[in-house]
Design a protein around this motif. Structure first.
Motif, PDB file in Angstrom:
ATOM      1  N   GLU A  10       7.114   9.476   0.170  1.00 51.67           N
ATOM      2  CA  GLU A  10       6.048   8.565  -0.262  1.00 51.67           C
ATOM      3  C   GLU A  10       6.683   7.192  -0.417  1.00 51.67           C
ATOM      4  O   GLU A  10       7.698   7.060  -1.083  1.00 51.67           O
TER       5      GLU A  10
ATOM      6  N   MET B 221       0.848  -1.194   0.000  1.00 54.77           N
ATOM      7  CA  MET B 221       0.000   0.000   0.000  1.00 54.77           C
ATOM      8  C   MET B 221       0.885   1.246   0.000  1.00 54.77           C
ATOM      9  O   MET B 221       2.062   1.197   0.368  1.00 54.77           O
ATOM     10  N   LEU B 222       0.268   2.365  -0.383  1.00 51.58           N
ATOM     11  CA  LEU B 222       0.969   3.645  -0.370  1.00 51.58           C
ATOM     12  C   LEU B 222       0.927   4.223   1.054  1.00 51.58           C
ATOM     13  O   LEU B 222      -0.101   4.138   1.727  1.00 51.58           O
TER      14      LEU B 222
ATOM     15  N   GLN C  59       6.120   2.578  -0.382  1.00 46.21           N
ATOM     16  CA  GLN C  59       5.271   1.395  -0.492  1.00 46.21           C
ATOM     17  C   GLN C  59       5.633   0.475   0.674  1.00 46.21           C
ATOM     18  O   GLN C  59       6.804   0.151   0.855  1.00 46.21           O
TER      19      GLN C  59
ATOM     20  N   THR D 221       0.513  -3.923   3.451  1.00 46.16           N
ATOM     21  CA  THR D 221      -0.746  -3.592   4.145  1.00 46.16           C
ATOM     22  C   THR D 221      -0.765  -4.345   5.477  1.00 46.16           C
ATOM     23  O   THR D 221      -0.525  -5.555   5.497  1.00 46.16           O
TER      24      THR D 221
ATOM     25  N   GLU E 193      -2.713   4.219   3.245  1.00 45.37           N
ATOM     26  CA  GLU E 193      -4.001   3.818   2.659  1.00 45.37           C
ATOM     27  C   GLU E 193      -4.804   2.918   3.590  1.00 45.37           C
ATOM     28  O   GLU E 193      -6.035   2.896   3.537  1.00 45.37           O
TER      29      GLU E 193
END
Ligand SMILES: NC(=O)c1ccc[n+]([C@@H]2O[C@H](COP(=O)([O-])OP(=O)(O)OC[C@H]3O[C@@H](n4cnc5c(N)ncnc54)[C@H](OP(=O)(O)O)[C@@H]3O)[C@@H](O)[C@H]2O)c1
Length: 330
Positions: free
Chosen positions: A17, A1-2, A19, A22, A99
């Protein structure tokens, strides 16, 4: 997720930013698809390294103490909000600038009729504001309250809540003269420049002083706050915005002048009395949705502005609450 996080402690420029995997909800936890993430001064402290070095997945830490969004999944055996429900959540272990975030059900409550953008600024700020006023500060109807860092997230929420709890007078201090004009819009009787607040408070209270002072600034402001207390007055300490470090109070000064110092730490309350946080969160969401508690909608910005938002917060250049619209790009 970002997500938006940092791999080494430092200035706002360390935020990037990224990755990351999740997170998976464990027992008693829910996975939230984040719509909005509230920005708090504690995330500046996290980034600077005041809570230790980053040690999350890939060596990154993801800051963020409060979010709103939709429940995406429940952990094993978790009883609580249903998948698809819109909620607000306090995240004691951070992770909100992302996210998805995982939250314990003690700290998750339905947003009800409150818009998600407004709800994102509630879970850390409002339980803190209720906590410093009621739990640590023992506010009683008819009392006079003085709030330092008055125009910020916790400060502006506390002003409205103090009034709703029956405070007779609510005053505040701010760091720049321009902010004193915000008094009426934020629910204060008056705002004073922090550098000479002692004379201003004694003048406006005809020499009696304040029953309760909320102080996240520390240092000389904290010491001076003791001198503007009415009999049986309390100073509640809950931050060190000025990075002054610890100091020792003179107990005989407290005794001889019938004054008290109290403390509030949400992380401690979350560990030892989690139900208190959930109760205050539910109370705030309901009062804000019904309009019983007036509030100013937050400033909504894209998360790509994370470094700039931290820069402004650190420079004392913000007012009210800022939230990231996590899905907004650019
Ligand atoms: N103990 C807890 O559990 C708990 C929980 C939540 C928040 N807090 C604390 O409450 C405080 C407010 O948090 P918040 O997230 O609502 O932030 P905020 O009030 O929205 O932002 C910080 C504000 O504090 C003021 N300030 C005063 N001295 C400052 C300094 N030396 N450097 C930077 N800003 C300064 C600035 O406005 P003016 O200078 O114009 O007043 C600034 O706008 C923080 O200290 C935070 O750590 C504590």
């Amino acid at each position: 997720m970002l997500a938006y996080g940092f791999k080494s402690n430092g200035g706002p420029e360390v935020l990037e930013e990224i990755q990351v995997p999740t997170p998976a909800p464990g027992p008693g936890q829910v996975l939230i698809e984040v719509a909005y993430a509230g920005v708090n001064f504690a995330e500046v402290q996290h980034r600077r390294g005041e809570f230790g070095e980053p040690d999350g997945p890939g060596g990154y830490d993801v800051p963020g103490l409060e979010v709103s969004g939709t429940v995406a999944a429940l952990g094993p055996g978790t009883a609580g909000p249903a998948v698809g429900e819109q909620v607000a959540a306090y995240l004691p272990a951070f992770g909100g600038y992302a996210e998805f975030a995982v939250a314990g059900t003690d700290f998750v409550r339905p947003v009800g009729a409150l818009p998600l953008a407004s709800a994102a600024g509630v879970p850390c700020v409002y339980p803190t504001a209720y906590g410093v006023l009621e739990d640590a500060g023992r506010l009683r109807a008819g009392e006079t309250v003085l709030i330092h860092a008055a125009a910020g997230g916790v400060g502006s929420a506390a002003a409205r809540i103090a009034r709703a709890l029956g405070a007779a007078h609510v005053f505040g201090t701010v760091g720049s003269a321009e902010k004193t004009g915000l008094a009426a819009g934020l629910g204060y009787d008056a705002l004073f420049a922090r550098e000479d607040f002692v004379d201003a408070v004694l003048e406006v209270t005809a020499g009696r002083g304040a029953d309760l002072v909320l102080d996240p600034v520390g240092g000389a402001v904290r010491r001076a706050s003791l001198t503007v207390l009415a009999p049986f007055g309390r100073v509640v300490t809950y931050g060190d915005l000025g990075r002054h470090g610890d100091w020792t109070a003179d107990v005989w000064d407290l005794w001889k002048n019938s004054r008290s110092i109290a403390g509030y730490n949400m992380g401690d309350v979350a560990r030892r009395s989690p139900a208190v946080i959930g109760e205050h969160l539910a109370q705030a969401l309901s009062a804000l949705a019904s309009g019983t508690l007036p509030h100013t909608p937050p400033t909504v910005v894209p998360p790509a502005e994370v470094a700039e938002v931290h820069r402004r917060l650190e420079a004392g250049g913000t007012q009210g609450k800022t939230v990231f619209d996590i899905a907004r790009r650019g």
